[in-house]
Motif scaffolding. Structure first.
Motif, PDB file in Angstrom:
ATOM      1  N   ARG A   1      -9.613   8.906   3.011  1.00  0.00           N
ATOM      2  CA  ARG A   1      -9.869   7.474   3.119  1.00  0.00           C
ATOM      3  C   ARG A   1      -9.793   7.006   4.565  1.00  0.00           C
ATOM      4  NH1 ARG A   1      -6.444   4.093  -1.252  1.00  0.00           N
ATOM      5  NH2 ARG A   1      -6.513   2.619   0.484  1.00  0.00           N
TER       6      ARG A   1
ATOM      7  N   MET B   1     -14.283  -1.148  -4.761  1.00  0.00           N
ATOM      8  CA  MET B   1     -14.902  -1.416  -3.466  1.00  0.00           C
ATOM      9  C   MET B   1     -15.335  -0.133  -2.766  1.00  0.00           C
ATOM     10  SD  MET B   1     -14.044  -4.759  -3.286  1.00  0.00           S
ATOM     11  CE  MET B   1     -12.317  -4.943  -2.935  1.00  0.00           C
ATOM     12  N   ARG B   2     -14.514   0.912  -2.866  1.00  0.00           N
ATOM     13  CA  ARG B   2     -14.896   2.188  -2.230  1.00  0.00           C
ATOM     14  C   ARG B   2     -16.164   2.733  -2.889  1.00  0.00           C
ATOM     15  NH1 ARG B   2      -9.387   2.411  -1.365  1.00  0.00           N
ATOM     16  NH2 ARG B   2      -8.899   3.213  -3.421  1.00  0.00           N
TER      17      ARG B   2
ATOM     18  N   ARG C   1      -2.210  -2.850   7.390  1.00  0.00           N
ATOM     19  CA  ARG C   1      -2.232  -3.127   5.942  1.00  0.00           C
ATOM     20  C   ARG C   1      -0.867  -3.622   5.451  1.00  0.00           C
ATOM     21  NH1 ARG C   1      -4.264   2.527   4.362  1.00  0.00           N
ATOM     22  NH2 ARG C   1      -3.847   1.933   2.207  1.00  0.00           N
TER      23      ARG C   1
ATOM     24  N   LYS D   1       1.045   2.588  -6.952  1.00  0.00           N
ATOM     25  CA  LYS D   1       0.382   1.836  -8.026  1.00  0.00           C
ATOM     26  C   LYS D   1      -0.704   2.661  -8.725  1.00  0.00           C
ATOM     27  CE  LYS D   1      -0.974  -1.510  -5.253  1.00  0.00           C
ATOM     28  NZ  LYS D   1      -0.428  -1.236  -3.910  1.00  0.00           N
TER      29      LYS D   1
ATOM     30  N   PRO E   1       0.848  -1.183   0.000  1.00  0.00           N
ATOM     31  CA  PRO E   1       0.000   0.000   0.000  1.00  0.00           C
ATOM     32  C   PRO E   1       0.888   1.238   0.000  1.00  0.00           C
ATOM     33  CG  PRO E   1      -0.428  -1.362   1.964  1.00  0.00           C
ATOM     34  CD  PRO E   1       0.620  -2.057   1.168  1.00  0.00           C
ATOM     35  N   GLY E   2       0.518   2.239  -0.762  1.00  0.00           N
ATOM     36  CA  GLY E   2       1.295   3.483  -0.768  1.00  0.00           C
ATOM     37  C   GLY E   2       2.521   3.443  -1.664  1.00  0.00           C
TER      38      GLY E   2
ATOM     39  N   ALA F   1      -8.012  -4.968   6.737  1.00  0.00           N
ATOM     40  CA  ALA F   1      -7.958  -6.395   6.363  1.00  0.00           C
ATOM     41  C   ALA F   1      -8.375  -6.544   4.906  1.00  0.00           C
ATOM     42  CB  ALA F   1      -8.892  -7.193   7.257  1.00  0.00           C
ATOM     43  N   LEU F   2      -8.184  -7.742   4.346  1.00  0.00           N
ATOM     44  CA  LEU F   2      -8.618  -7.982   2.978  1.00  0.00           C
ATOM     45  C   LEU F   2     -10.091  -8.379   2.974  1.00  0.00           C
ATOM     46  CD1 LEU F   2      -5.650 -10.083   1.534  1.00  0.00           C
ATOM     47  CD2 LEU F   2      -6.034  -7.617   1.375  1.00  0.00           C
ATOM     48  N   VAL F   3     -10.775  -8.069   1.906  1.00  0.00           N
ATOM     49  CA  VAL F   3     -12.136  -8.584   1.735  1.00  0.00           C
ATOM     50  C   VAL F   3     -12.013  -9.984   1.140  1.00  0.00           C
ATOM     51  CG1 VAL F   3     -12.984  -6.232   1.414  1.00  0.00           C
ATOM     52  CG2 VAL F   3     -12.579  -7.647  -0.562  1.00  0.00           C
TER      53      VAL F   3
ATOM     54  N   MET G   1     -12.379  -3.570   5.069  1.00  0.00           N
ATOM     55  CA  MET G   1     -11.570  -2.523   4.438  1.00  0.00           C
ATOM     56  C   MET G   1     -11.166  -1.448   5.411  1.00  0.00           C
ATOM     57  SD  MET G   1     -12.930  -1.781   0.652  1.00  0.00           S
ATOM     58  CE  MET G   1     -11.800  -0.439   0.378  1.00  0.00           C
TER      59      MET G   1
ATOM     60  N   GLN H   1      -6.449 -15.901  -5.022  1.00  0.00           N
ATOM     61  CA  GLN H   1      -6.880 -14.934  -6.052  1.00  0.00           C
ATOM     62  C   GLN H   1      -6.039 -15.099  -7.322  1.00  0.00           C
ATOM     63  OE1 GLN H   1      -7.021 -10.808  -4.710  1.00  0.00           O
ATOM     64  NE2 GLN H   1      -8.226 -11.344  -2.905  1.00  0.00           N
TER      65      GLN H   1
ATOM     66  N   ASP I   1      -9.103   4.180   5.791  1.00  0.00           N
ATOM     67  CA  ASP I   1      -7.962   3.314   6.107  1.00  0.00           C
ATOM     68  C   ASP I   1      -6.624   4.032   6.015  1.00  0.00           C
ATOM     69  OD1 ASP I   1      -8.086   3.500   3.340  1.00  0.00           O
ATOM     70  OD2 ASP I   1      -7.699   1.379   2.977  1.00  0.00           O
TER      71      ASP I   1
ATOM     72  N   THR J   1      -9.097  -2.578  -7.643  1.00  0.00           N
ATOM     73  CA  THR J   1     -10.120  -3.258  -6.834  1.00  0.00           C
ATOM     74  C   THR J   1     -10.491  -2.406  -5.609  1.00  0.00           C
ATOM     75  OG1 THR J   1      -8.308  -4.617  -5.975  1.00  0.00           O
ATOM     76  CG2 THR J   1      -9.823  -5.655  -7.521  1.00  0.00           C
ATOM     77  N   GLY J   2      -9.512  -1.670  -5.071  1.00  0.00           N
ATOM     78  CA  GLY J   2      -9.813  -0.784  -3.937  1.00  0.00           C
ATOM     79  C   GLY J   2     -10.820   0.291  -4.337  1.00  0.00           C
TER      80      GLY J   2
HETATM   81  P1  ADP Z   1      -3.790   0.230  -0.860  1.00  0.00           P
HETATM   82  O1  ADP Z   1      -3.018  -0.463  -1.952  1.00  0.00           O
HETATM   83  O2  ADP Z   1      -3.249   1.591  -0.541  1.00  0.00           O
HETATM   84  O3  ADP Z   1      -3.999  -0.621   0.370  1.00  0.00           O
HETATM   85  P2  ADP Z   1      -6.320  -0.214  -2.246  1.00  0.00           P
HETATM   86  O4  ADP Z   1      -7.250   0.840  -2.679  1.00  0.00           O
HETATM   87  O5  ADP Z   1      -5.656  -1.063  -3.284  1.00  0.00           O
HETATM   88  O6  ADP Z   1      -5.241   0.558  -1.379  1.00  0.00           O
HETATM   89  O7  ADP Z   1      -7.041  -1.220  -1.239  1.00  0.00           O
HETATM   90  C1  ADP Z   1      -7.762  -0.749  -0.121  1.00  0.00           C
HETATM   91  C2  ADP Z   1      -8.434  -1.926   0.603  1.00  0.00           C
HETATM   92  O8  ADP Z   1      -9.371  -2.572  -0.288  1.00  0.00           O
HETATM   93  C3  ADP Z   1      -7.532  -3.065   1.065  1.00  0.00           C
HETATM   94  O9  ADP Z   1      -6.909  -2.793   2.299  1.00  0.00           O
HETATM   95  C4  ADP Z   1      -8.540  -4.220   1.141  1.00  0.00           C
HETATM   96  O10 ADP Z   1      -9.352  -4.141   2.286  1.00  0.00           O
HETATM   97  C5  ADP Z   1      -9.430  -3.971  -0.048  1.00  0.00           C
HETATM   98  N1  ADP Z   1      -8.956  -4.685  -1.251  1.00  0.00           N
HETATM   99  C6  ADP Z   1      -8.509  -4.109  -2.414  1.00  0.00           C
HETATM  100  N2  ADP Z   1      -8.138  -5.048  -3.294  1.00  0.00           N
HETATM  101  C7  ADP Z   1      -8.356  -6.260  -2.693  1.00  0.00           C
HETATM  102  C8  ADP Z   1      -8.151  -7.617  -3.072  1.00  0.00           C
HETATM  103  N3  ADP Z   1      -7.649  -7.940  -4.286  1.00  0.00           N
HETATM  104  N4  ADP Z   1      -8.482  -8.587  -2.196  1.00  0.00           N
HETATM  105  C9  ADP Z   1      -8.978  -8.299  -0.991  1.00  0.00           C
HETATM  106  N5  ADP Z   1      -9.174  -7.038  -0.554  1.00  0.00           N
HETATM  107  C10 ADP Z   1      -8.866  -6.029  -1.383  1.00  0.00           C
END
Ligand code: ADP
Length: 191
Positions: free
Chosen positions: A134, A36-37, A146, A14, A10-11, A58-60, A54, A93, A136, A32-33
């Motif tokens: 954000r 989801m947002r 993260r 990308k 993260p950060g 944590a991961l979804v 999120m 994944q 997170d 994907t982030g």
């Molecule tokens: P960063 O790379 O800064 O963490 P992202 O926007 O890519 O920001 O992701 C933010 C959040 O979205 C993650 O911490 C996670 O909760 C969720 N997320 C994004 N992509 C995935 C993925 N491929 N699988 C599971 N969770 C994901």
């Protein structure tokens, strides 16, 4: 079709680099982030299912994310290429991704990782959080969480694509332009 995975903690930059690459190479960009947002904002069932994980860093679930990606692949088979930003983030994944691409006569072209040390990504996310709002990005504890998730669940995905001879790691600590140049050189040398 070019299927480029942008990888890194993260950060690491990308999203910033994906936008520049999208314009230069005429590609689609799937974060994907971001997806989801947008789902959380819309209040959809999918968003509600993802929000708690999120916000805590944590991961979804793999199922949820792979469902989104599967639909996206099917809907964009005539694109020049796609930049995947934030996916795949676990080994299940990655395995599912390879299968879904194969079912559409495609494969991952390259995985490019941006290498940035922990101290720098933490600093960048804190700075970003002041503007992005954000959830997170707001506390150092969640940011550290993260990074821990990245190390324990995501970093191994590099090995998966290294075994396929598709993995390239670049220095991500230069300026935005310097990093962009390194990424472009890697893409141009391997496509
Ligand atoms: P960063 O790379 O800064 O963490 P992202 O926007 O890519 O920001 O992701 C933010 C959040 O979205 C993650 O911490 C996670 O909760 C969720 N997320 C994004 N992509 C995935 C993925 N491929 N699988 C599971 N969770 C994901």
């Amino acid at each position: 079709m070019l299927n480029l995975i942008l990888f890194g903690p993260p950060g690491s930059g990308k999203g910033t680099q994906a936008e520049k690459l999208q314009a230069k190479y005429n590609l689609l960009h799937l974060s994907t982030g971001e997806v989801m947002r947008a789902e959380i904002k819309s209040g959809s069932a999918l968003g509600q299912a993802a929000a708690k994980q999120m916000e805590g860093g944590a991961l979804v679930s793999d199922e949820l994310v792979c469902g989104i990606i599967g639909n996206y692949i099917k809907q964009n088979t005539d694109a020049r290429g796609v930049i995947y930003d934030g996916f795949p983030r676990t080994i299940p994944q990655a395995c599912e991704f390879d299968k879904m691409l194969q079912a559409n006569n495609q494969s991952v072209t390259l995985m490019i990782a941006l290498d940035v040390p922990d101290a720098e990504v933490i600093q960048r996310i804190i700075t970003r959080g002041k503007i992005s709002g954000r959830a997170d990005d707001q506390s150092e504890e969640i940011i550290q969480n993260r990074i821990n998730v990245y190390k324990s669940q995501t970093a191994v995905v590099a090995d998966h694509y290294a075994l396929q001879g598709k993995f390239y790691s670049l220095n991500g600590t230069g300026t935005i332009e310097q990093t962009f140049e390194l990424i472009c050189q890697t893409i141009d040398a391997h496509t």
